[in-house]
Motif scaffolding. Structure first.
Motif, PDB file in Angstrom:
ATOM      1  N   CYS A 104       2.031  -2.901 -57.370  1.00 37.08           N
ATOM      2  CA  CYS A 104       1.037  -2.689 -56.311  1.00 37.08           C
ATOM      3  C   CYS A 104       0.748  -3.992 -55.573  1.00 37.08           C
ATOM      4  CB  CYS A 104      -0.245  -2.115 -56.907  1.00 37.08           C
ATOM      5  SG  CYS A 104      -1.476  -1.608 -55.681  1.00 37.08           S
ATOM      6  N   LEU A 105       0.704  -5.095 -56.291  1.00 36.82           N
ATOM      7  CA  LEU A 105       0.470  -6.399 -55.675  1.00 36.82           C
ATOM      8  C   LEU A 105       1.584  -6.728 -54.686  1.00 36.82           C
ATOM      9  CD1 LEU A 105      -1.212  -9.003 -55.548  1.00 36.82           C
ATOM     10  CD2 LEU A 105       0.129  -9.863 -57.476  1.00 36.82           C
ATOM     11  N   HIS A 106       2.828  -6.451 -55.063  1.00 36.42           N
ATOM     12  CA  HIS A 106       3.961  -6.694 -54.168  1.00 36.42           C
ATOM     13  C   HIS A 106       3.908  -5.782 -52.944  1.00 36.42           C
ATOM     14  CE1 HIS A 106       5.835  -9.509 -56.863  1.00 36.42           C
ATOM     15  NE2 HIS A 106       5.892  -8.626 -57.849  1.00 36.42           N
ATOM     16  N   LEU A 107       3.462  -4.557 -53.138  1.00 33.89           N
ATOM     17  CA  LEU A 107       3.339  -3.637 -52.014  1.00 33.89           C
ATOM     18  C   LEU A 107       2.306  -4.141 -51.012  1.00 33.89           C
ATOM     19  CD1 LEU A 107       3.388  -0.178 -53.842  1.00 33.89           C
ATOM     20  CD2 LEU A 107       5.308  -1.415 -52.830  1.00 33.89           C
ATOM     21  N   ASP A 108       1.192  -4.656 -51.518  1.00 30.01           N
ATOM     22  CA  ASP A 108       0.159  -5.213 -50.647  1.00 30.01           C
ATOM     23  C   ASP A 108       0.735  -6.323 -49.770  1.00 30.01           C
ATOM     24  OD1 ASP A 108      -1.750  -3.537 -51.661  1.00 30.01           O
ATOM     25  OD2 ASP A 108      -2.672  -5.018 -52.980  1.00 30.01           O
ATOM     26  N   ARG A 109       1.486  -7.203 -50.376  1.00 27.19           N
ATOM     27  CA  ARG A 109       2.064  -8.321 -49.631  1.00 27.19           C
ATOM     28  C   ARG A 109       3.064  -7.841 -48.592  1.00 27.19           C
ATOM     29  NH1 ARG A 109       3.091 -11.949 -55.094  1.00 27.19           N
ATOM     30  NH2 ARG A 109       0.949 -12.763 -55.317  1.00 27.19           N
ATOM     31  N   GLN A 110       3.815  -6.813 -48.921  1.00 26.20           N
ATOM     32  CA  GLN A 110       4.817  -6.286 -47.999  1.00 26.20           C
ATOM     33  C   GLN A 110       4.185  -5.771 -46.719  1.00 26.20           C
ATOM     34  OE1 GLN A 110       8.011  -6.490 -48.064  1.00 26.20           O
ATOM     35  NE2 GLN A 110       8.418  -5.189 -46.283  1.00 26.20           N
ATOM     36  N   LEU A 111       2.943  -5.323 -46.809  1.00 27.12           N
ATOM     37  CA  LEU A 111       2.271  -4.735 -45.650  1.00 27.12           C
ATOM     38  C   LEU A 111       1.432  -5.739 -44.871  1.00 27.12           C
ATOM     39  CD1 LEU A 111       1.148  -1.290 -47.094  1.00 27.12           C
ATOM     40  CD2 LEU A 111       3.077  -1.774 -45.593  1.00 27.12           C
ATOM     41  N   ARG A 112       1.560  -6.999 -45.178  1.00 26.11           N
ATOM     42  CA  ARG A 112       0.732  -8.018 -44.519  1.00 26.11           C
ATOM     43  C   ARG A 112       0.791  -7.913 -43.005  1.00 26.11           C
ATOM     44  NH1 ARG A 112       2.585 -14.124 -44.590  1.00 26.11           N
ATOM     45  NH2 ARG A 112       3.806 -13.248 -42.873  1.00 26.11           N
ATOM     46  N   ASN A 113       1.987  -7.835 -42.436  1.00 24.70           N
ATOM     47  CA  ASN A 113       2.135  -7.785 -40.982  1.00 24.70           C
ATOM     48  C   ASN A 113       2.071  -6.367 -40.434  1.00 24.70           C
ATOM     49  OD1 ASN A 113       2.403 -10.555 -40.975  1.00 24.70           O
ATOM     50  ND2 ASN A 113       4.639 -10.531 -40.864  1.00 24.70           N
ATOM     51  N   ALA A 126      -0.491   6.386 -52.683  1.00 25.27           N
ATOM     52  CA  ALA A 126       0.403   7.451 -53.132  1.00 25.27           C
ATOM     53  C   ALA A 126       1.470   6.906 -54.074  1.00 25.27           C
ATOM     54  CB  ALA A 126       1.051   8.127 -51.917  1.00 25.27           C
ATOM     55  N   VAL A 127       2.022   5.740 -53.739  1.00 24.77           N
ATOM     56  CA  VAL A 127       3.040   5.127 -54.591  1.00 24.77           C
ATOM     57  C   VAL A 127       2.432   4.685 -55.917  1.00 24.77           C
ATOM     58  CG1 VAL A 127       4.655   3.202 -54.821  1.00 24.77           C
ATOM     59  CG2 VAL A 127       4.447   4.401 -52.633  1.00 24.77           C
ATOM     60  N   ASP A 128       1.265   4.072 -55.858  1.00 22.74           N
ATOM     61  CA  ASP A 128       0.619   3.571 -57.072  1.00 22.74           C
ATOM     62  C   ASP A 128       0.300   4.700 -58.046  1.00 22.74           C
ATOM     63  OD1 ASP A 128      -0.909   1.130 -58.362  1.00 22.74           O
ATOM     64  OD2 ASP A 128      -2.337   2.792 -58.393  1.00 22.74           O
ATOM     65  N   ILE A 129      -0.205   5.818 -57.538  1.00 19.79           N
ATOM     66  CA  ILE A 129      -0.506   6.962 -58.404  1.00 19.79           C
ATOM     67  C   ILE A 129       0.772   7.472 -59.065  1.00 19.79           C
ATOM     68  CG2 ILE A 129      -1.333   9.351 -58.437  1.00 19.79           C
ATOM     69  CD1 ILE A 129      -3.205   8.516 -56.065  1.00 19.79           C
ATOM     70  N   ALA A 130       1.858   7.541 -58.278  1.00 20.00           N
ATOM     71  CA  ALA A 130       3.135   7.984 -58.835  1.00 20.00           C
ATOM     72  C   ALA A 130       3.612   7.043 -59.935  1.00 20.00           C
ATOM     73  CB  ALA A 130       4.181   8.079 -57.724  1.00 20.00           C
ATOM     74  N   LEU A 131       3.411   5.740 -59.746  1.00 23.11           N
ATOM     75  CA  LEU A 131       3.871   4.770 -60.735  1.00 23.11           C
ATOM     76  C   LEU A 131       3.035   4.821 -62.021  1.00 23.11           C
ATOM     77  CD1 LEU A 131       4.702   1.697 -58.456  1.00 23.11           C
ATOM     78  CD2 LEU A 131       6.297   3.332 -59.506  1.00 23.11           C
ATOM     79  N   THR A 294      -6.870   8.156 -53.275  1.00 20.41           N
ATOM     80  CA  THR A 294      -5.711   8.311 -52.405  1.00 20.41           C
ATOM     81  C   THR A 294      -5.814   7.473 -51.138  1.00 20.41           C
ATOM     82  OG1 THR A 294      -6.537  10.218 -51.132  1.00 20.41           O
ATOM     83  CG2 THR A 294      -5.445  10.680 -53.235  1.00 20.41           C
ATOM     84  N   ARG A 295      -6.873   6.690 -51.011  1.00 20.80           N
ATOM     85  CA  ARG A 295      -7.030   5.808 -49.849  1.00 20.80           C
ATOM     86  C   ARG A 295      -7.174   4.335 -50.231  1.00 20.80           C
ATOM     87  NH1 ARG A 295     -11.625   9.284 -46.500  1.00 20.80           N
ATOM     88  NH2 ARG A 295     -10.234  10.935 -45.747  1.00 20.80           N
ATOM     89  N   CYS A 296      -7.791   4.048 -51.353  1.00 22.46           N
ATOM     90  CA  CYS A 296      -8.164   2.667 -51.668  1.00 22.46           C
ATOM     91  C   CYS A 296      -7.118   1.920 -52.497  1.00 22.46           C
ATOM     92  CB  CYS A 296      -9.522   2.628 -52.366  1.00 22.46           C
ATOM     93  SG  CYS A 296      -9.543   3.288 -54.046  1.00 22.46           S
ATOM     94  N   GLY A 297      -5.859   2.344 -52.396  1.00 23.61           N
ATOM     95  CA  GLY A 297      -4.816   1.641 -53.134  1.00 23.61           C
ATOM     96  C   GLY A 297      -4.459   2.272 -54.457  1.00 23.61           C
ATOM     97  N   GLY A 298      -4.820   3.544 -54.646  1.00 26.76           N
ATOM     98  CA  GLY A 298      -4.434   4.241 -55.865  1.00 26.76           C
ATOM     99  C   GLY A 298      -5.313   3.923 -57.050  1.00 26.76           C
ATOM    100  N   ILE A 299      -4.778   4.140 -58.230  1.00 23.78           N
ATOM    101  CA  ILE A 299      -5.530   3.901 -59.463  1.00 23.78           C
ATOM    102  C   ILE A 299      -5.808   2.409 -59.625  1.00 23.78           C
ATOM    103  CG2 ILE A 299      -5.409   4.045 -61.985  1.00 23.78           C
ATOM    104  CD1 ILE A 299      -3.816   6.661 -61.590  1.00 23.78           C
TER     105      ILE A 299
END
Length: 387
Positions: A104-113, A126-131, A294-299
């Motif tokens: 999840c931390l890596h996903l956050d960084r990927q969305l910086r721009n 959605a991805v975090d819940i699946a993981l 489902t909005r605040c970054g998953g679990i």
């Protein structure tokens, strides 16, 4: 020998105080994501204080590792699925299936721009819940058992009461929840304030005096207007919860309402929080903080918000998406309740096996299956698929 341990073996050995689990944490690798979107019509036109709609879009994420599949989802536009495909899927592919928060931390960084709030945060959720679901399934354990569980059940409140409803339909929905032993219900207000007194009369008549009545304006009011209605809600209809009396980004307005509303009427907001900073801004401005898994970054994000609220003496209420929320909210020490939202309950009953129904006003996470216990009914969903 250590290299041959299964994921569940690793967890059980770790529980006996050895370091074998650390050596085997990377033996479950995420192979890839599958993303799909579905638009489901509502059962009738719906509206609240500031919006009208006739459908809801569900974005489903499936994370694959070996013979296991983790399931996550969010409610948002098809663009969420596109963002996952274009920006997030390659980050998840090859990641450690037993470390969802690290991913999840890596996903956050990927969305910086690209932009982390809004659609970006919903995609991460959605991805975090699946993981998290994938991790629990890899360990052959219920999701709630790999979280810091502190509750057996999650209290719920019935939520619907749309401003588009006729008075008979409003009475029917609220009385149905009361018959199901749900001791608190919420209706929408603020679209046509002159019509609301009759709607509130009908609501109180339908539920009786022993059930709590909540209202949600979805930010329809200006500050002084909201304050005047707060007085009436509390005194005339015994309302105990006033959600988003003003826009959720009007923090000073929320603080005004919290400080000057009648005793016994709580001010709530937070469903549109995406980043931890969004919730930090609400501390001191609300009586109860809300968060949507489902909005605040998953679990991962939900547990961070819960910690922030707990540190400031605030209770946390889960917003909607009940099937995804129940396991995670059992790990929230300062839990208040979960919104049993009509639209999401209807969709999740329709498209997920393993959907848990409330009993005696609370939902009990399914612990008879690994993960969160949900299975996606793809064949049933196909007619709603978005190309």
């Amino acid at each position: 020998m250590a290299g041959s341990c299964s994921a569940r073996d690793a967890l059980s050995i770790a529980g006996r105080g050895t370091s074998v689990a650390v050596a085997t944490r990377t033996d479950v690798t995420v192979e890839g994501l599958a993303v799909s979107a579905y638009t489901i019509p509502t059962d009738a036109p719906e509206s609240d204080g500031t919006l009208e709609w006739d459908s809801t879009t569900l974005v489903v994420v499936e994370a694959h590792a070996a013979d296991q599949t983790g399931l996550g989802y969010t409610y948002g536009p098809r663009a969420v699925a596109t963002l996952i495909d274009e920006r997030l899927a390659r980050i998840v592919r090859g990641s450690d299936a037993l470390s969802p928060s690290a991913t999840c931390l890596h996903l956050d960084r990927q969305l910086r721009n690209a932009g982390r709030p809004g659609i970006g945060s919903m995609a991460v959720a959605a991805v975090d819940i699946a993981l998290w679901d994938l991790k629990a399934r890899a360990l052959d354990l219920p999701l709630v058992e790999i979280l810091p569980r502190v509750h057996e059940t999650v209290p719920v409140y019935g939520s619907g009461g749309f401003t588009s409803y006729s008075l008979p339909r409003l009475r029917e929905q609220l009385s149905d929840w009361v018959e199901e032993s749900i001791p608190r219900v919420k209706i929408k207000v603020g679209r046509d304030p002159e019509a609301d007194p009759k709607r509130l009369d009908a609501a109180r008549e339908a539920i009786g005096d022993g059930v709590e009545l909540y209202v949600d304006a979805n930010g329809a009011y200006e500050r002084q207007q909201a304050l005047a209605w707060a007085e009436r809600y509390a005194l005339e209809w015994g309302v105990t919860w006033f959600e988003e009396p003003v826009r959720s980004d009007d923090v000073e307005g929320l603080r005004l309402l919290r400080d000057r509303s009648p005793a016994g009427l709580e001010i709530a907001a937070g469903e549109y929080g995406y980043l931890l900073a969004d919730f930090r801004h609400l501390v001191g401005a609300v009586d109860c903080l809300q968060a949507d898994v489902t909005r605040c970054g998953g679990i991962t994000g939900l547990l961070q918000v819960a910690g922030l609220a707990h540190a400031h003496g605030l209770a946390l209420s889960g917003h909607c998406a009940p099937a995804s929320s129940a396991h995670a909210l059992c790990a929230v020490t300062n839990l208040r309740h979960l919104e049993w939202f009509h639209d999401h309950v209807r969709i999740e009953r329709l498209l997920f096996d393993g959907f848990a129904e409330p009993e005696h006003g609370a939902v009990h996470p399914d612990t008879s299956r690994p993960g969160h216990g949900l299975e996606f009914r793809r064949a049933d969903a196909e007619r709603y698929a978005v190309s």
